[in-house]
Design a protein around this motif. Structure first.
Motif, PDB file in Angstrom:
ATOM      1  N   ASP A 131       0.719  -1.365  -0.111  1.00 14.98           N
ATOM      2  CA  ASP A 131       0.152  -0.131   0.030  1.00 14.98           C
ATOM      3  C   ASP A 131       0.801   1.303   0.109  1.00 14.98           C
ATOM      4  O   ASP A 131       0.372   2.351  -0.670  1.00 14.98           O
ATOM      5  N   TYR A 132       1.935   1.281   0.522  1.00 16.07           N
ATOM      6  CA  TYR A 132       2.811   2.316   0.612  1.00 16.07           C
ATOM      7  C   TYR A 132       3.618   2.678  -0.572  1.00 16.07           C
ATOM      8  O   TYR A 132       3.621   3.697  -1.137  1.00 16.07           O
ATOM      9  N   LEU A 133       3.881   1.447  -1.296  1.00 13.09           N
ATOM     10  CA  LEU A 133       4.479   1.584  -2.819  1.00 13.09           C
ATOM     11  C   LEU A 133       3.310   2.381  -3.724  1.00 13.09           C
ATOM     12  O   LEU A 133       3.536   3.180  -4.504  1.00 13.09           O
ATOM     13  N   LEU A 134       2.210   1.707  -3.749  1.00 12.77           N
ATOM     14  CA  LEU A 134       1.286   1.858  -4.435  1.00 12.77           C
ATOM     15  C   LEU A 134       0.713   3.535  -4.278  1.00 12.77           C
ATOM     16  O   LEU A 134       0.291   4.215  -5.325  1.00 12.77           O
ATOM     17  N   SER A 135       0.651   4.029  -3.323  1.00 16.65           N
ATOM     18  CA  SER A 135       0.228   5.341  -3.080  1.00 16.65           C
ATOM     19  C   SER A 135       1.358   6.318  -2.908  1.00 16.65           C
ATOM     20  O   SER A 135       0.847   7.459  -2.894  1.00 16.65           O
ATOM     21  N   ASN A 136       2.471   6.073  -3.414  1.00 16.53           N
ATOM     22  CA  ASN A 136       3.387   6.867  -3.624  1.00 16.53           C
ATOM     23  C   ASN A 136       3.670   7.720  -2.425  1.00 16.53           C
ATOM     24  O   ASN A 136       4.099   8.909  -2.784  1.00 16.53           O
ATOM     25  N   GLN A 137       4.012   7.265  -1.542  1.00 16.32           N
ATOM     26  CA  GLN A 137       4.072   7.920  -0.078  1.00 16.32           C
ATOM     27  C   GLN A 137       5.465   8.266  -0.148  1.00 16.32           C
ATOM     28  O   GLN A 137       6.348   7.434  -0.562  1.00 16.32           O
ATOM     29  N   SER A 138       5.912   9.379   0.751  1.00 16.63           N
ATOM     30  CA  SER A 138       7.454   9.608   0.969  1.00 16.63           C
ATOM     31  C   SER A 138       7.917   9.642   2.338  1.00 16.63           C
ATOM     32  O   SER A 138       8.678  10.384   2.626  1.00 16.63           O
TER      33      SER A 138
END
Length: 815
Positions: free
Chosen positions: A360-367
């Motif tokens: 989910d972190y990778l798909l949401s492009n979080q930083s």
């Protein structure tokens, strides 16, 4: 004496003569400057004085230096894999340029300034300069930076006693700092005014755009102090520009921080605080992973803790109600098998939740910050390496974006690396999720098989196993999470910055500016160059004839002689002061006459000039006088019918003269007047006629002139300026020798062309140049007063009296 020797076409040029002429030119140039040596010396002395005063009263600048060692890290496994897979070049070494950018970043500078509280600057006013006070200020100003404040202007504070002071505005160049928009300051709309002038220490001083309090520290009555407010953004920008960060050499990983400041302690404190904030920033970046792990575990513990308490209460209640505390031997075996499988299942489910969270972190492009897999218990080295690499790249991106724009090549390259890393990590996570789901399905199948054996046990024991099984599952997960949280906390506590401070900030013992010796040398050089330049420019822009040598080069005829300046007011020094140097110059000119004309019995000499005031009348009178002293019968003809001057010099009335003879039947002999000197008569010009040119062009003038020549041995023509009137050109035909008079520092350089035109276009022969009123020394031996005034040095041998020169010229002359 000077003469232009014509160059015969068959004569071969002599190179040695040319070299000698060049050498003489250098001497002329040298002596041209040497005549001003007192002024040059004074300017050099003043230059040294000004340089000394600058060194004495300028604010000294000190250089503060420290050094930081940038540790290099080897590339992680994930970096190696990406590089080999062609995802782009990942650098294992710390980027020195990026570290320099961080140390010079605005954010780091602002954090350091806020930590040091440098927003109020204190000054002490001295006799010549104002010095900044940093250590132990006599007063302390407290500022409320949450509201608008006046910055950059200066306040003056005079201490009246221990309780009160007088406050005035010293410099009203204020700007308004707005905390809501801290990076843009505005000008005050109205003139800044204080509500009153006398305040008490500790009293709030409030105005339209300011509010601060002045507290007493150690000031005394009568002290005059200055202070000003400076906002943090402005200070951060200033110190950011002033700080220099550079590696000690191209191959070195040691960075040297340099700051130049007039306040040594302030510079040391700032650099030390800057390095401290730099290491804290690095440590904070390292601790982010552990903090994120602890936060993730705390979220898991929140749910598990409630389930554990619930299952524990049910277990105790069931045992109490049914008086069942231990399982049978068969039940214990089944329970142990289920416990092992449930423990493994719990770990697998935790891993699956982590994978899903990471996806989910990778798909949401979080930083944000990533949780390291190893801290959760995922023992996949490749996944651990990929997550670690992504974390480093994201941290690097934060560093770069704080110093560069999004369009910077460094930022764009790093963002490409982040994108490649996320893509590779997402593929690995998807694979891990699929594998974990398969493992979880297998565990559930094995658990169901064992659960079928539980049905053979008594109901009471079956229920006990179910409740105890749930309790054990929650307990194992809770203990496991607590263990991982402790490990994360230990890791965070053990983190240390990888970079190291080698040397704390230290100031040099001596200031780097002002450079005392260099400034004195510059002052001396400027004191020499400025007057030399002024003299050079003055000579270059000077349109007057100064140098006899230059005059000799410009005219097409020989420069036959020079007449020195007449130091007395007597117009006839030859007759009235026969031992003067001016008289000697006329004697020398008379001697040269014998070589200019073959006729020794009768001689007719014409004097003219380009304009009025060049001294042709003075020269003609004294040349006539010098011939009269020889016993020659001399007559001076005043042929300047427009502006006659001879009568004034002899104190004679100009009632009758040449104009009278030419315009009437008056015999010229009746117009001749004695001068009062033996053998010297004068025929004045007479009353000014309306047509002087036409009178001189009459045949009668030639007849009169022939009669005069028959009765006088030397006839002198005092003619009008040939550059202004035309009749003089007609008079050249009646003379044996013609002289064109120039006057030093008076005649224009362009007037030499008039003489050249007379020779080249007018066909005038036997015309020579004379330089009158020579008094400016423009070269070796050319100045009047050096003996005869013709280049004989100072060997006057007592033949004539010399004019008294100033002391500095006499000193130069002795040299």
């Amino acid at each position: 004496m000077y003469s232009n020797i014509p160059n015969n076409g068959n004569q071969q040029a002599n190179p040695f003569v040319a070299n000698k002429e060049d050498e003489i030119d250098l001497k002329v140039l040298l002596f041209n400057y040497l005549q001003y040596w007192p002024w040059i010396g004074i300017c050099m002395f003043l230059g040294i004085v000004f340089a000394f005063a600058f060194n004495r009263y300028s604010t000294p600048i000190y250089q503060i230096q420290s050094s930081v060692l940038i540790e290099d890290e080897e590339a992680s496994l994930g970096m190696d894999l990406f590089e080999s897979a062609g995802f782009g070049g990942f650098q294992g070494q710390s980027n020195i340029e990026n570290e320099i950018g961080i140390l010079k970043s605005y954010t780091l500078a602002e954090e350091s300034i806020n930590a040091l509280d440098l927003n109020v600057e204190y000054f002490e006013e001295g006799f010549v300069r104002t010095t900044r006070r940093y250590d132990n200020p006599a007063i302390l100003v407290s500022v409320d930076w949450n509201q608008n404040q006046l910055v950059e202007g200066m306040f003056r504070l005079e201490v009246l006693n221990d309780e009160s002071f007088e406050l005035t505005i010293e410099n009203d160049e204020f700007k308004i700092f707005d905390p809501k928009d801290p990076y843009y300051k505005t000008q005050p709309k109205n003139q800044v005014r204080l509500s009153k002038s006398i305040y008490n220490f500790g009293e709030e001083i409030r105005g339209e755009d300011f509010a601060f309090t002045v507290n007493q520290v150690s000031s005394l009555a009568g002290d005059n102090l200055l202070f000003r407010l400076v906002d943090s953004p402005s200070l951060a920008l200033k110190y950011r520009e002033d700080l220099a960060v550079a590696p000690t050499n191209k191959q070195s990983a040691i960075l040297t921080l340099t700051l130049e400041t007039p306040v040594r302690r302030l510079g040391e404190d700032y650099i030390n605080k800057l390095m401290e904030m730099y290491l804290q920033r690095e440590l904070g970046e390292k601790n982010r992973a552990s903090e994120s792990t602890i936060e993730f575990i705390d979220d898991q513990l929140t749910g598990i803790s409630a389930d554990l308490q619930s299952s524990e209460s049910r277990l105790q209640e069931y045992r109490t109600e049914n008086q069942v505390f231990n399982l049978s031997q068969e039940g214990s075996v089944i329970f142990e098998q289920l416990q092992e499988l449930e423990k493994e299942k719990s770990q697998t489910e935790l891993n699956l939740r982590y994978y899903q969270t990471l996806k989910d972190y990778l798909l949401s492009n979080q930083s944000g910050d990533l949780v390291a897999p190893s801290l959760i218990g995922v023992a996949d080295p490749l996944l651990n390496s990929l997550v670690e690499s992504l974390s480093e790249l994201q941290a690097e991106n934060e560093r770069l974006t704080s110093n560069f724009t999004e369009e910077s090549p460094f930022v764009r390259e790093n963002q490409n690396r982040i994108a490649n890393s996320k893509r590779a990590l997402l593929e690995n996570v998807n694979s891990a999720i699929a594998n974990t789901e398969n493992v979880l399905a297998d565990l559930n199948s094995r658990i169901r098989m064992i659960e079928s054996d539980v049905s053979s046990l008594p109901e009471t024991e079956r229920n006990l196993i179910s409740i105890q099984r749930q309790f054990t599952i929650n307990e194992n997960i809770f203990v496991y999470l607590l263990q991982k949280k402790a490990e994360a906390q230990i890791t965070m506590a053990a983190n240390m910055p990888k970079n190291t401070i080698l040397d704390t900030a230290k100031a040099g013992q001596l200031p780097i500016a002002p450079k005392t010796s260099l400034n004195l040398l510059i002052g001396l050089i400027l004191g020499f160059i400025v007057p030399i330049g002024f003299i050079t420019v003055k000579d270059f822009l000077n349109t007057k004839i100064e140098d006899p040598k230059e005059l000799e080069k410009q005219i097409k005829v020989p420069l036959i002689g020079m007449i020195g300046r007449n130091q007395s007011e007597d117009a006839i020094p030859v007759l009235n002061n026969p031992r003067s140097s001016v008289t000697e110059s006329f004697r020398s000119l008379r001697a040269d006459m014998s070589y200019l004309s073959p006729s020794r019995d009768n001689l007719t000499i014409l004097f003219t000039s380009s304009i009025s005031g060049e001294g042709k009348t003075f020269v003609s009178i004294n040349v006539a006088s010098v011939y009269a002293l020889m016993g020659k019968k001399v007559i001076l003809l005043g042929l300047d019918l427009r502006k006659p001057k001879i009568a004034e010099d002899f104190n004679l009335p100009n009632d009758v003269g040449m104009s009278t003879c030419l315009s009437s039947d008056t015999d010229w002999r009746k117009a001749v007047k004695p001068t009062g000197y033996k053998n010297f008569d004068v025929l004045l010009s007479g009353p000014i006629p309306p047509n002087p040119a036409e009178l001189l062009l009459q045949e009668k003038f030639g007849k009169i002139l022939r009669e005069i020549k028959s009765e006088y041995e030397v006839v002198i023509f005092d003619c009008p300026p040939v550059g202004l009137v035309s009749e003089t050109k007609e008079l050249f035909a009646f003379s044996d020798i013609n002289f064109f008079v120039f006057r030093q520092a008076y005649s224009m350089k362009g007037n030499t062309q008039i003489l050249n035109n007379l020779v080249e276009k007018g066909g005038v022969s036997k015309i020579y140049g004379i330089l009158n009123d020579v008094h400016v020394d423009k070269g070796y031996g050319y100045g009047y007063g050096y003996g005869y005034g013709y280049g004989y040095g100072n060997n006057s041998y007592g033949y004539h009296e010399e004019a008294q020169l100033p002391w500095w010229k006499r000193a130069l002359r002795r040299k």
